[in-house]
Design an enzyme around this catalytic site. Structure first.
Site, PDB file in Angstrom:
ATOM      1  N   CYS A 258     104.868 -71.317 -18.747  1.00 54.19           N
ATOM      2  CA  CYS A 258     105.835 -71.258 -17.822  1.00 54.19           C
ATOM      3  C   CYS A 258     105.245 -71.272 -16.305  1.00 54.19           C
ATOM      4  O   CYS A 258     104.331 -70.438 -15.883  1.00 54.19           O
ATOM      5  CB  CYS A 258     106.285 -69.650 -18.121  1.00 54.19           C
ATOM      6  SG  CYS A 258     107.525 -69.053 -16.817  1.00 54.19           S
TER       7      CYS A 258
ATOM      8  N   CYS B  53     109.525 -76.738 -14.413  1.00 55.55           N
ATOM      9  CA  CYS B  53     110.069 -75.536 -15.256  1.00 55.55           C
ATOM     10  C   CYS B  53     110.089 -76.166 -16.637  1.00 55.55           C
ATOM     11  O   CYS B  53     110.506 -77.278 -16.944  1.00 55.55           O
ATOM     12  CB  CYS B  53     111.306 -75.183 -14.892  1.00 55.55           C
ATOM     13  SG  CYS B  53     111.988 -73.922 -15.978  1.00 55.55           S
TER      14      CYS B  53
HETATM   15  N1  DGL Z   1     110.257 -71.737 -18.050  1.00 51.92           N
HETATM   16  C1  DGL Z   1     109.937 -71.345 -16.662  1.00 51.92           C
HETATM   17  C2  DGL Z   1     109.237 -71.957 -15.808  1.00 51.92           C
HETATM   18  O1  DGL Z   1     108.568 -72.780 -16.404  1.00 51.92           O
HETATM   19  C3  DGL Z   1     111.383 -70.615 -16.033  1.00 51.92           C
HETATM   20  C4  DGL Z   1     112.212 -70.140 -16.636  1.00 51.92           C
HETATM   21  C5  DGL Z   1     113.078 -68.683 -16.038  1.00 51.92           C
HETATM   22  O2  DGL Z   1     113.603 -68.663 -14.907  1.00 51.92           O
HETATM   23  O3  DGL Z   1     112.700 -67.706 -16.676  1.00 51.92           O
HETATM   24  O4  DGL Z   1     109.272 -71.839 -14.814  1.00 51.92           O
END
Ligand code: DGL
Length: 267
Positions: free
Chosen positions: A84, A195
């Site tokens: 993430c 993301c």
């Molecule tokens: N999947 C997360 C990232 O790579 C973010 C998604 C969220 O806002 O929770 O930043």
């Protein structure tokens, strides 16, 4: 006797790699990890009950991330991949200080290959508002400012589509159209998916942006780095037996777990 030769390190090699995201997005990283290291065991944890992270405060994301990683390590993970971008910018530096002996790998927007992909290309970086606000991203952007024209594009609201399993709808397409309305698509060379949820809407993005725009994601680089770190620590599982993958999600719903399996299968 044989069992006497089973050392602590060998036992540890069997332990899972914990892969963590605010929800189902990190499955795009898990997919890359499985391609790079199919023999490893993976514990995928999505914190969908607390998602989205990208619109929360730094302190909230930091304490959620640290609490999850504390638990993975306590429960025996041999390495942790923070799949993430948002959680990485909030907590990975602190976690490395806390656990210097554990391979801890974060993810950042794949700006380098995008910025070096042409002669001063026009590059948009899609990410959560928090990733774009954080110092880590500003430092990254500064490194490539001289070789590319870089436009950060916060995308609040986009991860929710993927979180709900909506990766092909008319509403999603309209959302993406609106997001890119201010830009001249003809002049766009590359888009960085900063993301881990966004690679799941790559097809829709291509439809909106045109086939000529190159998309870049951070999963494959993160997977290579994880392999390098495990090998350095003597923790690669090796052999030819395929590893196991299991999914856990704080939302505790069967539907969410089914979505995880579907995203991994379809990706
Ligand atoms: N999947 C997360 C990232 O790579 C973010 C998604 C969220 O806002 O929770 O930043």
């Amino acid at each position: 006797m044989n069992f006497l030769r089973v050392t602590g390190t060998e036992l540890k090699k069997e332990a899972p790699i914990a892969v963590f995201d605010s929800g189902v997005g990190g499955i795009s990283v898990l997919r890359a990890l499985l391609l790079e290291m199919p023999n490893e065991n993976y514990r995928y944890y999505g914190d969908s009950a607390n998602a989205p992270y990208g619109t929360k405060s730094l302190e909230e994301v930091r304490s959620l991330t640290i609490a999850h990683v504390d638990r993975f390590i306590r429960e025996g993970a041999k390495a942790v991949v923070v799949a993430c971008n948002t959680a990485t910018s909030a907590a990975v530096r602190l976690l490395r200080q806390k656990y210097p002996a554990v391979p801890l790998i974060g993810i950042e927007p794949a700006l380098k290959p995008a910025a070096l992909s042409g002669n001063h290309p026009n590059v948009i970086v899609m990410a959560t508002p928090m990733t774009i606000r954080e110092q880590k991203f500003h430092n990254l952007m500064e490194r490539y400012m001289n070789v590319a024209h870089i436009i950060p594009l916060p995308c609040p609201g986009l991860m929710e589509y993927i979180e709900h399993g909506d990766i092909h709808s008319m509403e999603l397409e309209q959302f993406l159209e609106r997001l890119f309305e201010p830009f001249d698509k003809q002049k766009l060379d590359a888009v960085v998916l900063g993301c881990t949820h966004y690679p799941f809407v790559s097809k829709e993005l291509k439809r909106v942006l045109g086939e000529g725009v190159q998309l870049y994601e951070g999963g494959p680089g993160t997977a290579r780095e994880t392999k390098r770190r495990l090998s350095e620590a003597g923790l690669l599982r090796g052999g030819c037996a395929k590893g196991r993958v299991w999914f856990e999600n704080s939302a505790c719903s069967k539907e969410k777990l089914r979505l995880c399996e579907r995203l991994l299968r379809e990706s």
